[in-house]
Scaffold this motif. Structure first.
Motif, PDB file in Angstrom:
ATOM      1  N   GLU A 195      -1.587 -10.184 -40.770  1.00  0.00           N
ATOM      2  CA  GLU A 195      -1.238 -10.195 -39.359  1.00  0.00           C
ATOM      3  C   GLU A 195       0.262 -10.330 -39.138  1.00  0.00           C
ATOM      4  OE1 GLU A 195      -3.665  -9.452 -37.344  1.00  0.00           O
ATOM      5  OE2 GLU A 195      -5.038  -9.552 -39.046  1.00  0.00           O
ATOM      6  N   GLY A 196       1.052 -10.443 -40.202  1.00  0.00           N
ATOM      7  CA  GLY A 196       2.487 -10.635 -40.070  1.00  0.00           C
ATOM      8  C   GLY A 196       3.225  -9.383 -39.626  1.00  0.00           C
ATOM      9  N   LEU A 197       2.640  -8.242 -39.801  1.00  0.00           N
ATOM     10  CA  LEU A 197       3.278  -6.982 -39.425  1.00  0.00           C
ATOM     11  C   LEU A 197       2.601  -6.411 -38.186  1.00  0.00           C
ATOM     12  CD1 LEU A 197       3.510  -5.320 -42.924  1.00  0.00           C
ATOM     13  CD2 LEU A 197       5.355  -6.376 -41.656  1.00  0.00           C
ATOM     14  N   SER A 198       3.396  -5.879 -37.303  1.00  0.00           N
ATOM     15  CA  SER A 198       2.806  -5.232 -36.133  1.00  0.00           C
ATOM     16  C   SER A 198       2.291  -3.855 -36.537  1.00  0.00           C
ATOM     17  CB  SER A 198       3.853  -5.096 -35.025  1.00  0.00           C
ATOM     18  OG  SER A 198       4.914  -4.280 -35.449  1.00  0.00           O
ATOM     19  N   GLY A 199       1.158  -3.483 -36.017  1.00  0.00           N
ATOM     20  CA  GLY A 199       0.582  -2.179 -36.310  1.00  0.00           C
ATOM     21  C   GLY A 199      -0.229  -2.135 -37.586  1.00  0.00           C
ATOM     22  N   ILE A 200      -0.575  -3.290 -38.158  1.00  0.00           N
ATOM     23  CA  ILE A 200      -1.326  -3.294 -39.404  1.00  0.00           C
ATOM     24  C   ILE A 200      -2.741  -2.754 -39.197  1.00  0.00           C
ATOM     25  CG2 ILE A 200      -2.229  -5.642 -39.281  1.00  0.00           C
ATOM     26  CD1 ILE A 200      -0.751  -4.123 -42.420  1.00  0.00           C
ATOM     27  N   GLY A 201      -3.287  -2.942 -37.996  1.00  0.00           N
ATOM     28  CA  GLY A 201      -4.614  -2.400 -37.702  1.00  0.00           C
ATOM     29  C   GLY A 201      -4.612  -0.880 -37.719  1.00  0.00           C
ATOM     30  N   ASP A 202      -3.551  -0.292 -37.175  1.00  0.00           N
ATOM     31  CA  ASP A 202      -3.434   1.168 -37.206  1.00  0.00           C
ATOM     32  C   ASP A 202      -3.279   1.670 -38.638  1.00  0.00           C
ATOM     33  OD1 ASP A 202      -3.585   1.197 -34.459  1.00  0.00           O
ATOM     34  OD2 ASP A 202      -1.401   1.174 -34.183  1.00  0.00           O
ATOM     35  N   LEU A 203      -2.539   0.918 -39.444  1.00  0.00           N
ATOM     36  CA  LEU A 203      -2.350   1.306 -40.841  1.00  0.00           C
ATOM     37  C   LEU A 203      -3.673   1.272 -41.596  1.00  0.00           C
ATOM     38  CD1 LEU A 203      -0.376   2.081 -43.087  1.00  0.00           C
ATOM     39  CD2 LEU A 203      -0.105  -0.360 -43.541  1.00  0.00           C
ATOM     40  N   ARG A 204      -4.496   0.283 -41.317  1.00  0.00           N
ATOM     41  CA  ARG A 204      -5.808   0.211 -41.968  1.00  0.00           C
ATOM     42  C   ARG A 204      -6.678   1.396 -41.583  1.00  0.00           C
ATOM     43  NH1 ARG A 204      -7.763  -6.098 -41.692  1.00  0.00           N
ATOM     44  NH2 ARG A 204      -6.178  -6.900 -43.119  1.00  0.00           N
ATOM     45  N   GLU A 205      -6.625   1.801 -40.320  1.00  0.00           N
ATOM     46  CA  GLU A 205      -7.408   2.954 -39.882  1.00  0.00           C
ATOM     47  C   GLU A 205      -6.931   4.237 -40.549  1.00  0.00           C
ATOM     48  OE1 GLU A 205      -7.759   3.345 -35.676  1.00  0.00           O
ATOM     49  OE2 GLU A 205      -8.230   1.227 -35.403  1.00  0.00           O
ATOM     50  N   VAL A 206      -5.614   4.383 -40.670  1.00  0.00           N
ATOM     51  CA  VAL A 206      -5.058   5.581 -41.309  1.00  0.00           C
ATOM     52  C   VAL A 206      -5.435   5.630 -42.782  1.00  0.00           C
ATOM     53  CG1 VAL A 206      -2.895   6.676 -42.003  1.00  0.00           C
ATOM     54  CG2 VAL A 206      -3.170   5.865 -39.676  1.00  0.00           C
ATOM     55  N   VAL A 207      -5.329   4.512 -43.473  1.00  0.00           N
ATOM     56  CA  VAL A 207      -5.682   4.467 -44.893  1.00  0.00           C
ATOM     57  C   VAL A 207      -7.170   4.746 -45.076  1.00  0.00           C
ATOM     58  CG1 VAL A 207      -5.858   2.936 -46.886  1.00  0.00           C
ATOM     59  CG2 VAL A 207      -3.763   2.988 -45.545  1.00  0.00           C
ATOM     60  N   GLY A 208      -8.004   4.184 -44.210  1.00  0.00           N
ATOM     61  CA  GLY A 208      -9.433   4.455 -44.288  1.00  0.00           C
ATOM     62  C   GLY A 208      -9.755   5.924 -44.065  1.00  0.00           C
ATOM     63  N   ALA A 209      -9.078   6.541 -43.114  1.00  0.00           N
ATOM     64  CA  ALA A 209      -9.293   7.970 -42.855  1.00  0.00           C
ATOM     65  C   ALA A 209      -8.819   8.817 -44.032  1.00  0.00           C
ATOM     66  CB  ALA A 209      -8.568   8.388 -41.586  1.00  0.00           C
ATOM     67  N   LEU A 210      -7.699   8.436 -44.638  1.00  0.00           N
ATOM     68  CA  LEU A 210      -7.202   9.182 -45.800  1.00  0.00           C
ATOM     69  C   LEU A 210      -8.132   9.046 -46.998  1.00  0.00           C
ATOM     70  CD1 LEU A 210      -3.368   8.512 -45.616  1.00  0.00           C
ATOM     71  CD2 LEU A 210      -4.556  10.670 -45.203  1.00  0.00           C
TER      72      LEU A 210
ATOM     73  N   PHE B 266     -11.067  11.300 -46.299  1.00  0.00           N
ATOM     74  CA  PHE B 266     -10.675  12.690 -46.501  1.00  0.00           C
ATOM     75  C   PHE B 266     -10.591  13.013 -47.989  1.00  0.00           C
ATOM     76  CE2 PHE B 266      -7.286  15.900 -46.936  1.00  0.00           C
ATOM     77  CZ  PHE B 266      -7.888  16.941 -46.243  1.00  0.00           C
ATOM     78  N   ALA B 267     -10.028  12.106 -48.779  1.00  0.00           N
ATOM     79  CA  ALA B 267      -9.910  12.326 -50.225  1.00  0.00           C
ATOM     80  C   ALA B 267     -11.283  12.401 -50.881  1.00  0.00           C
ATOM     81  CB  ALA B 267      -9.080  11.217 -50.854  1.00  0.00           C
ATOM     82  N   LEU B 268     -12.196  11.535 -50.480  1.00  0.00           N
ATOM     83  CA  LEU B 268     -13.534  11.558 -51.069  1.00  0.00           C
ATOM     84  C   LEU B 268     -14.302  12.815 -50.691  1.00  0.00           C
ATOM     85  CD1 LEU B 268     -14.620   7.833 -50.718  1.00  0.00           C
ATOM     86  CD2 LEU B 268     -14.114   9.072 -52.817  1.00  0.00           C
TER      87      LEU B 268
END
Length: 88
Positions: A8-23, A26-28
């Motif tokens: 929670e120390g970084l702003s936008g970490i929730g968006d980063l998790r969504e992007v990584v999950g989507a990537l 997509f890779a799978l």
């Protein structure tokens, strides 16, 4: 002592998790589709006697399996590293 990374120390970490999950998804999906294509190429070329294309199809199957394993195991590996970090 519980040592755990502060996500929670970084702003936008929730968006980063969504992007990584989507990537990862997509890779799978790409790995599975290419696995199917490579397996078909391997089977057809082996059946027709084209051993150069069969070798390329076999290499494609192995690369797709490796990519799918790496993409799928990334989250488990990260959780394992976090668990190891808590024990130190």
């Amino acid at each position: 002592m519980d040592v755990f990374p502060s996500f929670e120390g970084l702003s936008g970490i929730g968006d980063l998790r969504e992007v990584v999950g989507a990537l990862l998804m997509f890779a799978l999906i790409t790995a599975v589709l290419m696995l199917i294509v490579s397996a078909i190429i391997w089977a057809v070329s082996s059946g027709t006697g084209n051993y150069a294309a069969a070798t390329k199809g076999r290499v494609g199957v192995l690369v797709c399996l490796g990519g799918a394993i790496l993409a799928g195991a990334g989250v488990a590996w990260m959780n394992w590293l976090i668990g190891i970090g808590q024990q130190l």
